[in-house]
Design a protein around this motif. Structure first.
Motif, short mmCIF file in Angstrom:
data_model
loop_
_atom_site.label_atom_id
_atom_site.label_comp_id
_atom_site.label_asym_id
_atom_site.label_seq_id
_atom_site.Cartn_x
_atom_site.Cartn_y
_atom_site.Cartn_z
N LYS A 86 36.74 36.99 38.07
CA LYS A 86 35.33 37.37 38.23
C LYS A 86 34.72 37.71 36.88
O LYS A 86 33.60 37.29 36.55
CB LYS A 86 35.21 38.57 39.17
CG LYS A 86 33.77 39.01 39.41
CD LYS A 86 33.68 40.45 39.85
CE LYS A 86 33.80 41.32 38.65
NZ LYS A 86 33.16 42.64 38.75
N MET A 91 33.91 32.40 39.80
CA MET A 91 33.83 33.00 41.13
C MET A 91 34.63 32.26 42.21
O MET A 91 35.34 32.91 42.98
CB MET A 91 32.37 33.14 41.56
CG MET A 91 31.53 34.01 40.65
SD MET A 91 32.26 35.67 40.42
CE MET A 91 31.09 36.36 39.25
N PRO A 92 34.55 30.93 42.31
CA PRO A 92 35.33 30.26 43.36
C PRO A 92 36.83 30.53 43.24
O PRO A 92 37.52 30.77 44.24
CB PRO A 92 35.00 28.78 43.15
CG PRO A 92 33.66 28.78 42.49
CD PRO A 92 33.67 29.97 41.58
N VAL A 95 37.57 34.12 44.31
CA VAL A 95 37.55 34.25 45.78
C VAL A 95 38.83 33.69 46.39
O VAL A 95 39.38 34.25 47.34
CB VAL A 95 36.29 33.54 46.34
CG1 VAL A 95 36.42 33.34 47.85
CG2 VAL A 95 35.05 34.36 46.02
N ILE A 125 30.69 35.71 45.98
CA ILE A 125 30.34 34.29 46.07
C ILE A 125 28.94 34.06 46.64
O ILE A 125 28.40 32.95 46.54
CB ILE A 125 31.40 33.53 46.92
CG1 ILE A 125 31.42 32.03 46.58
CG2 ILE A 125 31.18 33.76 48.41
CD1 ILE A 125 32.03 31.72 45.25
N ASP A 129 27.23 30.39 46.63
CA ASP A 129 27.71 29.56 47.73
C ASP A 129 27.55 30.31 49.05
O ASP A 129 28.45 31.01 49.51
CB ASP A 129 29.19 29.19 47.51
CG ASP A 129 29.69 28.13 48.49
OD1 ASP A 129 29.02 27.89 49.50
OD2 ASP A 129 30.78 27.56 48.24
N LYS A 132 30.16 29.53 51.90
CA LYS A 132 31.45 30.20 51.75
C LYS A 132 31.32 31.68 52.07
O LYS A 132 32.22 32.27 52.69
CB LYS A 132 31.97 30.01 50.31
CG LYS A 132 33.35 30.62 50.07
CD LYS A 132 34.41 29.98 50.96
CE LYS A 132 35.79 30.55 50.70
NZ LYS A 132 36.81 30.00 51.62
#
Length: 312
Positions: A86, A91-92, A95, A125, A129, A132
């Motif tokens: 992070k 970010m993806p 997560v 996220i 997104d 998600k």
């Protein structure tokens, strides 16, 4: 200072690797001590702003804890690795690691911690997104629901419902809102049920399903305090105006403070609501429906002028 911390980190890594190996006099790896040393290395890297190296150290710590069958501590290490990602704006990937941690929390029997982790991942996220984020909030809600922690489950479903409305996935938003409302009913939080009824009506009307919107209001009459409440009066008035294609009245109700100051995603649904085929020739001024409780209807258009114009 940074160089000193980096040197400290490498010293801890060397100790960790030594603990994880066997020798003629040491037949079994000391994974517990190896994990402890790797955690210290991760913190040192983190303090030196070396987030990539800190992430790798946390991942190695997680491996040692897993070898030691310490699932909770392994999950914590994966979560910390996610936080490093992070800080690197990945970010993806962050997560993904937090989700992995949540699975381990559940396996360890600490589902509440899993729900908190999934909620945290959803927040991370959400800005990039929405799809998600919905999935993560729904998973978190399911975890809390399985633990009979309905307040937390309902709050997380609420986040999912709002995002579904924002995404215009209105059929799913309607289902989510009903489940959310049922949970609040189970814990006897009736005022929040009233607000969920308003959200349901807005979602159903945007879906073009007047019957479903009307049904939500009728079912809410069984909730203590709903009949005759401000929420009830406004929804009855809105449904009557919508059914009669009275666009002026629909606009007045939807721009009232009660709807305009709801959660932003529902407020946007309110101020964008239009009656089907509601042209200038179809606007019909009608008096508000008298609710079951006999309360007066919403303020007149003249009284409500200060609030005209949509969201503040």
């Amino acid at each position: 200072m940074a160089a000193q911390k980096i040197n400290e980190a490498h010293e801890h890594i060397a100790k960790a690797e030594k603990c994880s190996k066997t020798s003629m006099t040491k037949w079994k790896p000391d994974y517990d001590e190896a994990a402890s040393e790797m955690a210290k290395a991760a913190v040192a890297f983190k303090n030196a702003k070396q987030f990539e190296e800190a992430k790798d150290a946390y991942l190695k710590e997680a491996e040692y804890h897993t070898e030691n069958k310490a699932l909770f501590h392994a999950a914590k290490a994966y979560e910390q690795a996610g936080m490093m990602l992070k800080d690197m704006k990945k970010m993806p990937e962050a997560v993904q690691l937090i989700e992995k941690a949540s699975i381990m929390y559940v396996e360890n029997g600490t589902s509440g911690t899993a729900g908190i982790a999934l909620d945290r991942a959803g927040k991370l996220i959400e800005s990039i997104d929405l799809e998600k984020a919905v999935d993560l909030y729904q998973k978190a809600a399911s975890v809390f629901e399985n633990e009979d922690r309905l307040r937390e489950a309902a709050e997380l479903l609420g986040k999912a419902s709002r995002l579904l409305a924002r995404l215009r996935r209105l059929d799913e938003a309607a289902v989510s809102l009903q489940k959310e409302k049922n949970m609040y009913k189970d814990i006897e939080n009736y005022p929040t049920c009233f607000k969920k009824t308003i959200a349901q009506v807005l979602v159903h009307l945007h879906r073009g399903d007047f019957v479903a919107a009307d049904k939500c209001v009728r079912e809410s009459y069984s909730l203590p305090g709903f009949s005759g409440s401000e929420d009830c009066v406004y929804m009855e008035t809105l449904l009557k105006a919508y059914d009669e294609q009275d666009e002026d009245e629909v606009s007045r109700v939807c721009n009232s403070p009660l709807l305009k100051y709801m959660d932003n995603d529902y407020a946007k649904l309110a101020i964008s609501l239009r009656v089907p085929g509601g042209g200038a020739g179809k606007k019909k001024k009608k008096s508000p429906v008298a609710p079951q409780g006999g309360s007066a209807g919403p303020p007149s258009a003249e009284e409500d002028d200060d609030y005209e114009g949509g969201l503040c």
